[in-house]
Design a protein around this motif. Sequence first.
Motif, mmCIF file in Angstrom:
data_model
loop_
_atom_site.group_PDB
_atom_site.id
_atom_site.type_symbol
_atom_site.label_atom_id
_atom_site.label_comp_id
_atom_site.label_asym_id
_atom_site.label_seq_id
_atom_site.Cartn_x
_atom_site.Cartn_y
_atom_site.Cartn_z
ATOM 1 N N ASP A 1 -36.718 -23.225 22.636
ATOM 2 C CA ASP A 1 -37.525 -22.155 22.065
ATOM 3 C C ASP A 1 -37.094 -20.843 22.708
ATOM 4 O OD1 ASP A 1 -39.401 -20.888 20.531
ATOM 5 O OD2 ASP A 1 -41.146 -21.609 21.646
ATOM 6 N N MET A 2 -37.424 -19.730 22.089
ATOM 7 C CA MET A 2 -37.132 -18.436 22.701
ATOM 8 C C MET A 2 -37.925 -17.347 21.996
ATOM 9 S SD MET A 2 -33.337 -17.206 21.338
ATOM 10 C CE MET A 2 -33.485 -15.648 22.243
ATOM 11 N N GLU A 3 -38.119 -16.250 22.714
ATOM 12 C CA GLU A 3 -38.731 -15.045 22.144
ATOM 13 C C GLU A 3 -37.591 -14.204 21.587
ATOM 14 O OE1 GLU A 3 -42.080 -13.250 20.990
ATOM 15 O OE2 GLU A 3 -42.238 -14.726 22.595
ATOM 16 N N GLY A 4 -37.441 -14.222 20.259
ATOM 17 C CA GLY A 4 -36.330 -13.512 19.654
ATOM 18 C C GLY A 4 -36.406 -12.011 19.841
ATOM 19 N N PHE A 5 -37.620 -11.473 19.781
ATOM 20 C CA PHE A 5 -37.819 -10.029 19.943
ATOM 21 C C PHE A 5 -39.279 -9.804 20.327
ATOM 22 C CE2 PHE A 5 -38.758 -5.729 18.329
ATOM 23 C CZ PHE A 5 -37.733 -5.013 18.925
ATOM 24 N N GLY A 6 -39.529 -8.920 21.271
ATOM 25 C CA GLY A 6 -40.894 -8.709 21.760
ATOM 26 C C GLY A 6 -41.667 -7.697 20.956
ATOM 27 N N LEU A 7 -41.907 -7.988 19.675
ATOM 28 C CA LEU A 7 -42.589 -7.025 18.800
ATOM 29 C C LEU A 7 -43.986 -6.681 19.295
ATOM 30 C CD1 LEU A 7 -42.707 -5.328 16.251
ATOM 31 C CD2 LEU A 7 -43.366 -7.383 14.978
ATOM 32 N N VAL A 8 -44.721 -7.690 19.772
ATOM 33 C CA VAL A 8 -46.087 -7.436 20.225
ATOM 34 C C VAL A 8 -46.105 -6.482 21.416
ATOM 35 C CG1 VAL A 8 -46.204 -9.442 21.766
ATOM 36 C CG2 VAL A 8 -48.296 -8.544 20.750
ATOM 37 N N CYS A 9 -45.037 -6.499 22.236
ATOM 38 C CA CYS A 9 -44.925 -5.539 23.347
ATOM 39 C C CYS A 9 -44.855 -4.113 22.831
ATOM 40 C CB CYS A 9 -43.669 -5.834 24.176
ATOM 41 S SG CYS A 9 -43.745 -7.326 25.149
#
Length: 409
Positions: free
Chosen positions: A298-306
């Motif tokens: 798994d991975m965080e593709g992009f930290g949009l919520v940040c």
Amino acid sequence: MKLLKPEILFVSHKYPPATGGMEKQSYELIHGVAKHTKVHLLVYRKDEQRLLSFFIGLNRKILQMLRDNPDIEVIHFNDGLIASMALFHKGYEHIKKVVTLHGLDVVFPLRYFQQKIIPKFNKYDLVITVSHATAKEAVYRGISATKIKVIANGVDHQIAEQPEVTLEQLTVKYPILQSKPKYFITLGRPVKRKGFSWLLDHVVRELPNNFQLIMLGPFNKKPKWTEKMLRLLPKKIYHIITLFLGYPSDEKQIRQLLKNPQIAAKVVHFGKVPFPDLKALLANSTAFLMPNIHVPGDMEGFGLVCLEASLSGTLVVASSTEGIIDAIKDKKNGILLPSSDKEAWKRMINELLEECSSFNEKKISYQNYSRAHYSWDKMAGEYWDVFQELLNQDEESRSDVRQLKLNKA
């Protein structure tokens, strides 16, 4: 160089009325590019048909769309799943094809997918990744670096507007804020990679009693029958299925930790809240925490919520890992800490508790940086540029061949 103005066909199974980060990105991309050229859509709408029938009939629908609109020159597939299906399509090999990869659709831990499908993405004319971390994982799995272009996601600037809900109204609706006005926030689906249970277990447990964490996002306070059934599966199969479904794999552990008196005294989970409340809660918080940890497959593709938190006007403290580092630049629009380093996280939170006011100016400058460097219009404009470049490179190659033939003649 004269840039072409191609018509684009967007193909996506992530689209409103369904909600989520990928659905938002797909919508904003399509409507953003539509400001530059004519676009066509083949998107899945869950209120109109079943997902399986959408995939089964997709090849036929694409061919029909191309017959009806002969000026379409580029087809864009908006994630690795739908692009995987399209690898087996026939009849439109002459059209330029582009795929966007988001993260999980690269690292998904199914052996056949990793060994047989991902390398075939080289058949696409261009592979766009939403972060450098996703690009790195794609190259590691055999996708040519020359085919990859990194384009960061945008963010909705509406969250930067003055909240409609006042702090006084918040304290009435959420009484816990009256006793602990300095509070921190986490936001998101309770999946393992978000690190919520890690934060509670390794950091919050050891923080002083004046610390207050408000957790936001979908959360089942009692286990559902699906959770009980999934737990009967072997661990490996459970991991694959929950990743594929986006299932809240951290929920059970969070519930257990919230029963601990040391933790429960400092944490409250509000679940999903109305958007006006979310804006106000973020804007008035001491900091937004995103303590992501590494989870195999798994991975965080992009930290949009940040980015959304940063634009709201709060201070973002996040793990320096995966796609988060494409969204948050350390000391520019947030503070990055080593992932899974509990001492670093405790030090930072304690500093914020003791010297909260000294970070207020940073909040403003960090918000301005996010506003200036990230937007949906900027993202769509970059996509439009690469679509044109892709076709113009092809046109230049054809011109070179024609010139070579003339020279030989």
